[in-house]
Design an enzyme around this catalytic site. Structure first.
Site, PDB file in Angstrom:
ATOM      1  N   ARG A  75     -36.184   5.222   2.643  1.00 30.01           N
ATOM      2  CA  ARG A  75     -35.654   5.874   1.445  1.00 30.01           C
ATOM      3  C   ARG A  75     -34.220   5.387   1.210  1.00 30.01           C
ATOM      4  O   ARG A  75     -33.596   4.813   2.092  1.00 30.01           O
ATOM      5  CB  ARG A  75     -35.672   7.392   1.583  1.00 30.01           C
ATOM      6  CG  ARG A  75     -34.879   7.924   2.761  1.00 30.01           C
ATOM      7  CD  ARG A  75     -34.932   9.434   2.812  1.00 30.01           C
ATOM      8  NE  ARG A  75     -34.132   9.945   3.926  1.00 30.01           N
ATOM      9  CZ  ARG A  75     -33.882  11.230   4.135  1.00 30.01           C
ATOM     10  NH1 ARG A  75     -34.366  12.139   3.305  1.00 30.01           N
ATOM     11  NH2 ARG A  75     -33.156  11.633   5.153  1.00 30.01           N
ATOM     12  N   ASN A 113     -30.721  12.889  -4.386  1.00 32.01           N
ATOM     13  CA  ASN A 113     -30.805  13.639  -3.136  1.00 32.01           C
ATOM     14  C   ASN A 113     -29.879  13.021  -2.096  1.00 32.01           C
ATOM     15  O   ASN A 113     -29.953  11.822  -1.816  1.00 32.01           O
ATOM     16  CB  ASN A 113     -32.236  13.607  -2.574  1.00 32.01           C
ATOM     17  CG  ASN A 113     -32.412  14.518  -1.374  1.00 32.01           C
ATOM     18  OD1 ASN A 113     -32.421  15.740  -1.512  1.00 32.01           O
ATOM     19  ND2 ASN A 113     -32.531  13.928  -0.200  1.00 32.01           N
ATOM     20  N   GLU A 114     -28.996  13.838  -1.553  1.00 25.26           N
ATOM     21  CA  GLU A 114     -28.134  13.416  -0.438  1.00 25.26           C
ATOM     22  C   GLU A 114     -27.574  12.005  -0.629  1.00 25.26           C
ATOM     23  O   GLU A 114     -27.788  11.105   0.186  1.00 25.26           O
ATOM     24  CB  GLU A 114     -28.899  13.506   0.878  1.00 25.26           C
ATOM     25  CG  GLU A 114     -29.237  14.910   1.296  1.00 25.26           C
ATOM     26  CD  GLU A 114     -29.887  15.001   2.670  1.00 25.26           C
ATOM     27  OE1 GLU A 114     -29.872  16.082   3.263  1.00 25.26           O
ATOM     28  OE2 GLU A 114     -30.438  13.986   3.135  1.00 25.26           O
ATOM     29  N   GLU A 273     -30.615  23.006   1.767  1.00 22.41           N
ATOM     30  CA  GLU A 273     -31.501  22.651   2.881  1.00 22.41           C
ATOM     31  C   GLU A 273     -30.899  23.143   4.189  1.00 22.41           C
ATOM     32  O   GLU A 273     -29.703  23.016   4.421  1.00 22.41           O
ATOM     33  CB  GLU A 273     -31.675  21.133   3.021  1.00 22.41           C
ATOM     34  CG  GLU A 273     -32.531  20.442   2.002  1.00 22.41           C
ATOM     35  CD  GLU A 273     -32.714  18.966   2.347  1.00 22.41           C
ATOM     36  OE1 GLU A 273     -32.622  18.609   3.548  1.00 22.41           O
ATOM     37  OE2 GLU A 273     -32.936  18.173   1.431  1.00 22.41           O
ATOM     38  N   TRP A 281     -34.986  14.086  13.690  1.00 24.46           N
ATOM     39  CA  TRP A 281     -34.274  12.822  13.643  1.00 24.46           C
ATOM     40  C   TRP A 281     -33.258  12.638  14.756  1.00 24.46           C
ATOM     41  O   TRP A 281     -32.508  11.667  14.766  1.00 24.46           O
ATOM     42  CB  TRP A 281     -33.584  12.654  12.281  1.00 24.46           C
ATOM     43  CG  TRP A 281     -33.053  13.911  11.665  1.00 24.46           C
ATOM     44  CD1 TRP A 281     -33.677  14.693  10.730  1.00 24.46           C
ATOM     45  CD2 TRP A 281     -31.797  14.542  11.941  1.00 24.46           C
ATOM     46  NE1 TRP A 281     -32.883  15.768  10.402  1.00 24.46           N
ATOM     47  CE2 TRP A 281     -31.724  15.701  11.118  1.00 24.46           C
ATOM     48  CE3 TRP A 281     -30.726  14.249  12.782  1.00 24.46           C
ATOM     49  CZ2 TRP A 281     -30.631  16.555  11.132  1.00 24.46           C
ATOM     50  CZ3 TRP A 281     -29.633  15.100  12.789  1.00 24.46           C
ATOM     51  CH2 TRP A 281     -29.598  16.243  11.971  1.00 24.46           C
ATOM     52  N   HIS A 324     -40.631  17.790  11.619  1.00 20.54           N
ATOM     53  CA  HIS A 324     -39.519  18.625  11.159  1.00 20.54           C
ATOM     54  C   HIS A 324     -40.059  20.011  10.855  1.00 20.54           C
ATOM     55  O   HIS A 324     -41.079  20.167  10.184  1.00 20.54           O
ATOM     56  CB  HIS A 324     -38.902  18.007   9.899  1.00 20.54           C
ATOM     57  CG  HIS A 324     -37.590  18.596   9.495  1.00 20.54           C
ATOM     58  ND1 HIS A 324     -37.452  19.899   9.062  1.00 20.54           N
ATOM     59  CD2 HIS A 324     -36.339  18.053   9.447  1.00 20.54           C
ATOM     60  CE1 HIS A 324     -36.183  20.126   8.760  1.00 20.54           C
ATOM     61  NE2 HIS A 324     -35.487  19.023   8.986  1.00 20.54           N
TER      62      HIS A 324
END
Length: 643
Positions: A75, A113-114, A273, A281, A324
């Protein structure tokens, strides 16, 4: 559940081939959520480009410092400075906004996102052109760049902007120009911000009534982007935070959440989040202990968050994040995680019913200052010691203050730290002329300031303030440091630590203070062998300046050493020492400024049972009990009282 963020990594599904859009599946999901009373925070879906785009336009892929291309397969494999990628991303934004502009269930935009999680630095040709333009806009002339970067050293002088290149690989063990590297970090934050703003503005033009945000990644060690600079560009601040395993778990979370509150300037913010239990991770992905799911969420709420979201709703059965944790884990509804999620939902409803929403984190007496640019500068590989960086010291002070009954506000250097009773500048390496002015005016006007080692070494260009450290505020703090005395064990016989005569010990770093001002008082001194030149030298110094007072801490004392030294620092500052309280409880208050109502959160920081006086009407309790005018908080427990 009343809100879900959806579509974050859905570009390949929304636009399966160029110019062909499939919104049917997403329409069904949004409709199903809306009819169940669950609003949608809709993502722009631009976080990761689809394979068809990167195959047609490989020039959108970012490059590392060696020139290697980041290939698709994960990503965020896109360049923020790519005009081609921007064209495709904004086209998708327009399509999304046009399609959902009248959807009653969509209440906000989640832009990308982020940002910078994986593509913070890009060394491509696009980045090179953009970096040159950024330098030209910042400095105006190449001579000013030469001055800022000190290019006279090592024959790095440039004749025009075409000679500016990103700080690419220069060989193992070599040293990058520190001014150039600092500016590249600034540029990289600005480049990603510019991309966010382009997406934001495209969406806002079509849907002007929908608020927009993007999720920051603020943590005690998360320093990739200048989130305080970004904070003014979102309609509401959002943050992603994942817990630190071990004994610092709660304190690091509270520190980070307080910094988000500082970035938001005490306006309510949004926890976009966090995790119900383990992440996927880290080398070892520890689970949360019983009670920590509820406690962690309520700690963010205590620090100003008016929303609590988890990644993810259902734990994935495939993909990189299948291990996760989630609200609904692989084990299903018959699981402790799901039961705890339901308990948390009930707790949040009770807090809302009792009027918590819209209240703000009460202002502390003490501000601990955090500075992204000081961290970036202190990361350089040619510094007095690689064991000292700005990022570590603010958390140590936050924890030490909590050990003394003070829950500090963590605030960015641009914020109103100079409006607090006491401010702490912990290893704030860069003091610009503007920050220097604020320091002087704050103390002269009656402020109480604590300054530590490694503060004020350089100006905003990373040029050393001359004349002895801390150059621009020596007279304010009443000390003159001629040299540093780093501490370590990498060579036989080197000094590993220095004792102080107040019973504490310095590790990693100490200042060689050679003189103190006429109004200064030595609070603590070093104890060492006479031949080292450190025995008897000042370590902690109090000083009067104008109407105010300062304390200078010339060594890295760590959380325990700071905590033990704080009472004498407060005394030197003329500040009332906090009343004795159990340091095992972290006390946080949110206040309704209109009515004066206060919500008191008490968190157990230890693995022991703690009792305290009942200071209000109980609203919720997790691993805590109330009786006989007292509250009992068990390990990982929290209780919320309303006054």
């Amino acid at each position: 559940m009343n809100l879900v963020s959806v579509g974050i990594f859905s570009w390949a599904r929304i636009e399966p081939e160029e110019g062909v859009y499939d919104f049917g599946w997403l329409d069904r999901i949004i409709d199903k959520l809306g009819k169940a009373g669950i609003a949608v925070d809709l993502a722009s879906a631009t976080a990761s480009p689809p394979m068809w785009l990167t195959q047609a336009h490989p020039e959108v892929l970012w490059k590392d410092e060696r020139g290697d291309v980041c290939q698709p397969g994960a990503r965020q494999h896109w360049r923020p400075t790519s005009p081609v990628f921007r064209e495709y991303a904004l086209r998708l934004c327009r399509a999304m906004a046009e399609h959902y502009r009248d959807n009653p269930y969509v209440v906000a935009w989640h832009v990308s996102n982020e940002y910078g999680c994986h593509n913070r630095f890009d060394y491509s040709e696009d980045a090179e052109r953009a970096f040159r333009q950024w330098c030209e806009e910042r400095y105006g002339t190449i001579e000013k760049v030469n001055d800022a970067w000190g290019t006279a050293f090592w024959a790095q002088r440039m004749n025009d902007f075409s000679e500016i290149i990103p700080p690419r690989f220069i060989g193992e063990g070599n040293f990058m120009n520190p001014g150039k590297l600092l500016d590249f970090k600034r540029f990289s934050s600005d480049a990603l911000k510019a991309f966010y703003m382009a997406e934001r503005d495209t969406l806002a033009e079509i849907t002007p009534d929908l608020p927009l945000t993007t999720n920051f990644m603020v943590s005690a060690s998360g320093t990739g982007l200048d989130y305080d600079d970004w904070g003014g560009e979102v309609d509401f601040v959002s943050n992603d935070h994942y817990f630190t395993p071990g004994e610092a778990h709660l304190d690091e979370l509270a520190f980070s959440a307080s910094l988000v509150d500082g970035i938001s300037r005490k306006n309510p913010w949004f926890l976009m989040e966090h995790s119900t239990s383990a992440v996927n991770w880290r080398p070892i992905n520890y689970r949360k202990e019983p009670g920590q799911l509820v406690r962690d969420s309520l700690a963010h709420v205590a620090m100003g968050s008016d929303a609590v979201c988890y990644f993810q709703w259902r734990q994935s059965k495939a993909g990189a994040e299948k291990f996760h944790s989630a609200m609904l884990p692989h084990a299903g509804e018959d699981s402790q995680v799901f039961r705890d999620v339901c308990e948390l939902g009930s707790d949040l409803n009770a807090l809302a019913d009792n009027g918590l929403l819209g209240t703000r984190l009460a202002k502390s007496r003490v501000a601990v200052v955090y500075d992204y640019e000081s961290e970036w500068a202190s990361e350089h590989t040619a510094t007095p010691t690689q064991k000292v960086r700005h990022v570590d010291e603010p958390l140590a002070w936050f924890r030490a203050l909590a050990d003394n009954g003070v829950t500090a506000d963590v605030v960015p250097v641009r914020s109103n730290w100079d409006e607090y009773e006491v401010a702490v500048l912990p290893s704030v390496y860069i003091l610009s002329e503007e920050t220097t002015r604020r320091v002087r005016e704050y103390v002269a006007g009656g402020g109480r300031l604590i300054v530590t080692y490694y503060t004020g070494l350089s100006d905003e260009k990373d040029h050393i303030w001359l004349g002895g450290y801390p150059g621009s505020i020596r007279d304010v703090v009443g000390v003159r440091v001629e040299e540093f005395a780093p501490l370590g064990d990498d060579w036989p016989g080197t000094p590993e630590y220095l004792d102080l005569d107040n019973g504490t010990t310095a590790h990693d770093f100490a200042d060689v203070i050679t003189s103190v001002g006429e109004h200064a008082t030595v609070i603590a001194s070093f104890k060492d062998d006479p031949w080292t030149g450190m025995d008897g030298r000042p370590a902690i110094v109090g000083n009067a300046y104008g109407e105010g007072r300062t304390v200078y801490v010339g060594a890295s004392l760590g959380r325990d050493g700071i905590a033990r030294s704080l009472p004498m620092m407060f005394s030197s500052l003329g500040v009332e020492v906090p009343e004795a309280s159990d340091p095992g409880l972290l006390r946080v208050e949110r206040v309704d400024e209109a009515s004066g109502a206060r919500f008191v959160f008490l968190f157990n920081r230890t693995h022991a049972v703690i009792e305290a006086m009942q200071d209000g009407r109980p609203v919720i309790a997790s691993l805590a009990d109330v009786g006989d005018g007292k509250v009992t908080v068990r390990p990982n427990g929290v209780i919320v009282l309303r006054k």
